[in-house]
Scaffold this motif. Structure first.
Motif, PDB file in Angstrom:
ATOM      1  N   VAL A 138       2.962 -12.135  -3.546  1.00  0.00           N
ATOM      2  CA  VAL A 138       4.191 -11.345  -3.362  1.00  0.00           C
ATOM      3  C   VAL A 138       5.426 -12.245  -3.397  1.00  0.00           C
ATOM      4  O   VAL A 138       6.493 -11.834  -3.859  1.00  0.00           O
ATOM      5  CB  VAL A 138       4.143 -10.523  -2.051  1.00  0.00           C
ATOM      6  N   GLU A 139       5.282 -13.482  -2.930  1.00  0.00           N
ATOM      7  CA  GLU A 139       6.397 -14.426  -2.995  1.00  0.00           C
ATOM      8  C   GLU A 139       6.801 -14.705  -4.438  1.00  0.00           C
ATOM      9  O   GLU A 139       7.950 -15.007  -4.722  1.00  0.00           O
ATOM     10  CB  GLU A 139       5.998 -15.741  -2.307  1.00  0.00           C
TER      11      GLU A 139
ATOM     12  N   VAL B 278       2.866  -8.920  -7.012  1.00  0.00           N
ATOM     13  CA  VAL B 278       2.315  -7.700  -6.415  1.00  0.00           C
ATOM     14  C   VAL B 278       3.412  -7.008  -5.608  1.00  0.00           C
ATOM     15  O   VAL B 278       4.457  -7.597  -5.320  1.00  0.00           O
ATOM     16  CB  VAL B 278       1.103  -8.002  -5.489  1.00  0.00           C
ATOM     17  N   LEU B 279       3.146  -5.770  -5.215  1.00  0.00           N
ATOM     18  CA  LEU B 279       4.099  -5.027  -4.395  1.00  0.00           C
ATOM     19  C   LEU B 279       4.110  -5.586  -2.975  1.00  0.00           C
ATOM     20  O   LEU B 279       3.089  -6.085  -2.490  1.00  0.00           O
ATOM     21  CB  LEU B 279       3.718  -3.550  -4.361  1.00  0.00           C
ATOM     22  N   ASP B 280       5.250  -5.478  -2.309  1.00  0.00           N
ATOM     23  CA  ASP B 280       5.307  -5.997  -0.946  1.00  0.00           C
ATOM     24  C   ASP B 280       4.709  -5.023   0.064  1.00  0.00           C
ATOM     25  O   ASP B 280       4.256  -5.440   1.144  1.00  0.00           O
ATOM     26  CB  ASP B 280       6.741  -6.359  -0.546  1.00  0.00           C
ATOM     27  N   LYS B 281       4.659  -3.753  -0.272  1.00  0.00           N
ATOM     28  CA  LYS B 281       4.127  -2.766   0.660  1.00  0.00           C
ATOM     29  C   LYS B 281       3.610  -1.554  -0.102  1.00  0.00           C
ATOM     30  O   LYS B 281       4.157  -1.164  -1.134  1.00  0.00           O
ATOM     31  CB  LYS B 281       5.225  -2.307   1.643  1.00  0.00           C
ATOM     32  N   ILE B 282       2.549  -0.968   0.423  1.00  0.00           N
ATOM     33  CA  ILE B 282       2.031   0.301  -0.085  1.00  0.00           C
ATOM     34  C   ILE B 282       2.042   1.277   1.081  1.00  0.00           C
ATOM     35  O   ILE B 282       1.617   0.938   2.195  1.00  0.00           O
ATOM     36  CB  ILE B 282       0.600   0.157  -0.643  1.00  0.00           C
ATOM     37  N   THR B 283       2.536   2.479   0.857  1.00  0.00           N
ATOM     38  CA  THR B 283       2.661   3.451   1.934  1.00  0.00           C
ATOM     39  C   THR B 283       1.785   4.675   1.670  1.00  0.00           C
ATOM     40  O   THR B 283       1.195   4.821   0.593  1.00  0.00           O
ATOM     41  CB  THR B 283       4.127   3.907   2.084  1.00  0.00           C
ATOM     42  N   ALA B 284       1.759   5.566   2.654  1.00  0.00           N
ATOM     43  CA  ALA B 284       0.973   6.802   2.528  1.00  0.00           C
ATOM     44  C   ALA B 284       1.532   7.719   1.446  1.00  0.00           C
ATOM     45  O   ALA B 284       0.843   8.626   0.986  1.00  0.00           O
ATOM     46  CB  ALA B 284       0.928   7.524   3.877  1.00  0.00           C
TER      47      ALA B 284
ATOM     48  N   THR C 160       0.036  -4.313  -9.013  1.00  0.00           N
ATOM     49  CA  THR C 160       1.018  -5.151  -9.701  1.00  0.00           C
ATOM     50  C   THR C 160       2.195  -4.296 -10.181  1.00  0.00           C
ATOM     51  O   THR C 160       1.994  -3.212 -10.723  1.00  0.00           O
ATOM     52  CB  THR C 160       0.379  -5.866 -10.905  1.00  0.00           C
ATOM     53  N   PRO C 161       3.435  -4.771  -9.968  1.00  0.00           N
ATOM     54  CA  PRO C 161       4.613  -3.981 -10.345  1.00  0.00           C
ATOM     55  C   PRO C 161       4.659  -3.619 -11.825  1.00  0.00           C
ATOM     56  O   PRO C 161       5.175  -2.562 -12.189  1.00  0.00           O
ATOM     57  CB  PRO C 161       5.785  -4.897  -9.972  1.00  0.00           C
TER      58      PRO C 161
END
Length: 348
Positions: free
Chosen positions: A98-99, A103-109, A265-266
């Motif tokens: 993530v640095e 990749v994404l920094d967070k995945i939510t519901a 991955t973004p």
């Protein structure tokens, strides 16, 4: 009467008219989801059962890379056309990824509805992405070597274990890195007390060091070491008819968490499918199959394990409370200096 030539022209015109406005027959290309995944028993369950199930449900193909390490390959690919859509690895590498914007920094519901049912540790501020399983890092030991069963992390330093204790090459193994931080907590002021950790590590020599947990399992099973740092599933998976003379200790000071983390991955071209896969891996029936297959503690609170698994794995809020999640962002920022110092200690 009309000539044959006129009849042919008329027929062609009618055929052309019939095609105007007719729906085109489209052959939709099957989407391919590119993921990383482990080998061994985990890989067998994925390949034989879970991936075919996902492919059928979503009318897609899954291309799974089992050739670890994965992060260097993701780093070498284009961010706009990444090698992987779903990145499965441990927390330390997710933080590194993530640095670098991989990749994404967070995945939510919102993206993954089953996140609503996970334990807090699986989506805490110590996690990049979402964890689907965890293991407890503690001490594995032989029950047939006449040693006192360990209760504390300090027991690994027992002089009687000189030459018969096992650890990891800290620069390459996250369990070794977790153990180093735990030494700071046990002998010093906390996980980030590196001076106390280095001093305690010095006291563990002589110690047999390995690269990977599979090697530690083999050393324990062969009796080459009597006690060593390992995650619980690396011991519990030898339950059954051919039960080996090994057992696992969750030290009184707590256990470090070894999370199995999924992220997206973004630059993925099939991001919706990638989120669907993460959601699939958090489904209770999928979690149960893998948890019982490889002795990993599930992230979903709704999973009901059979009694023998429930007795040992982290399946209640009380058990989950014993997990310690390190700050990998802090560790990764100091990794080069730590690696140099540790290498000097262990080779000195």
């Amino acid at each position: 009467m009309i000539s044959r030539r006129k009849a042919l022209r008329a027929g062609a015109g009618l055929a052309a008219a019939a095609t105007i406005g007719a729906p085109a027959i489209l052959h939709a290309e099957t989407k391919t989801l590119k993921i990383t995944t482990w080998g061994g028993k985990w890989g067998d369950i994925m390949k034989d059962t879970l991936l075919p199930m996902f492919e059928k449900e979503h009318d897609c193909k899954v291309s799974a890379d089992q050739a670890f390490p994965f992060l260097p390959k993701l780093q070498a690919s284009s961010k706009n056309d990444p090698l992987y859509d779903v990145f499965h690895t441990n927390s330390n590498e997710q933080w590194s990824a993530v640095e670098q914007g991989l990749v994404l920094d967070k995945i939510t519901a919102k993206e993954v509805p089953n996140i609503a049912d996970v334990y807090p540790w699986a989506n805490s501020d110590k996690i990049v992405g979402v964890a689907i399983f965890t293991s407890a890092i503690g001490l594995g030991y032989r029950t047939d070597k006449g040693i006192t069963p360990p209760k504390s992390w300090k027991d690994l330093a027992d002089p009687k274990l000189a030459g018969a204790r096992g650890g990891y090459l800290i620069p390459v193994n996250s369990l070794g890195q977790c153990h180093l931080m735990m030494l700071g907590k046990v002998y010093g002021k906390g996980l980030q007390d590196l001076d106390a950790a280095y001093k305690a590590l010095e006291q563990l020599k002589p110690i047999k060091l390995v690269d990977f947990t599979g090697q530690m399992e083999k050393m324990l099973l062969s009796g080459e070491v009597s006690e060593g740092v390992i995650h619980d599933s690396g011991v519990y998976r030898y339950e059954g008819a051919n039960r080996q003379p090994v057992d696992f200790c969750s030290p009184t000071e707590g256990v470090m968490a070894l999370e199995q983390v999924l992220n997206v991955t973004p630059g993925s071209k099939v991001k919706e499918l990638a989120f669907a896969f993460v959601n699939f891996m958090l489904r209770p029936e999928v979690q149960k199959l893998l948890a019982e297959g490889v002795w990993y503690s599930p992230a979903n609170k709704k999973v009901k394990l059979d009694a023998k698994y429930d007795a040992k794995l982290l399946t209640t809020p009380e058990k989950v409370a014993t997990l310690i999640q390190p700050d990998w962002k802090w560790y990764n920022a100091r990794k080069d200096d730590i690696d140099a110092r540790v290498t000097k200690i262990l080779k000195g």
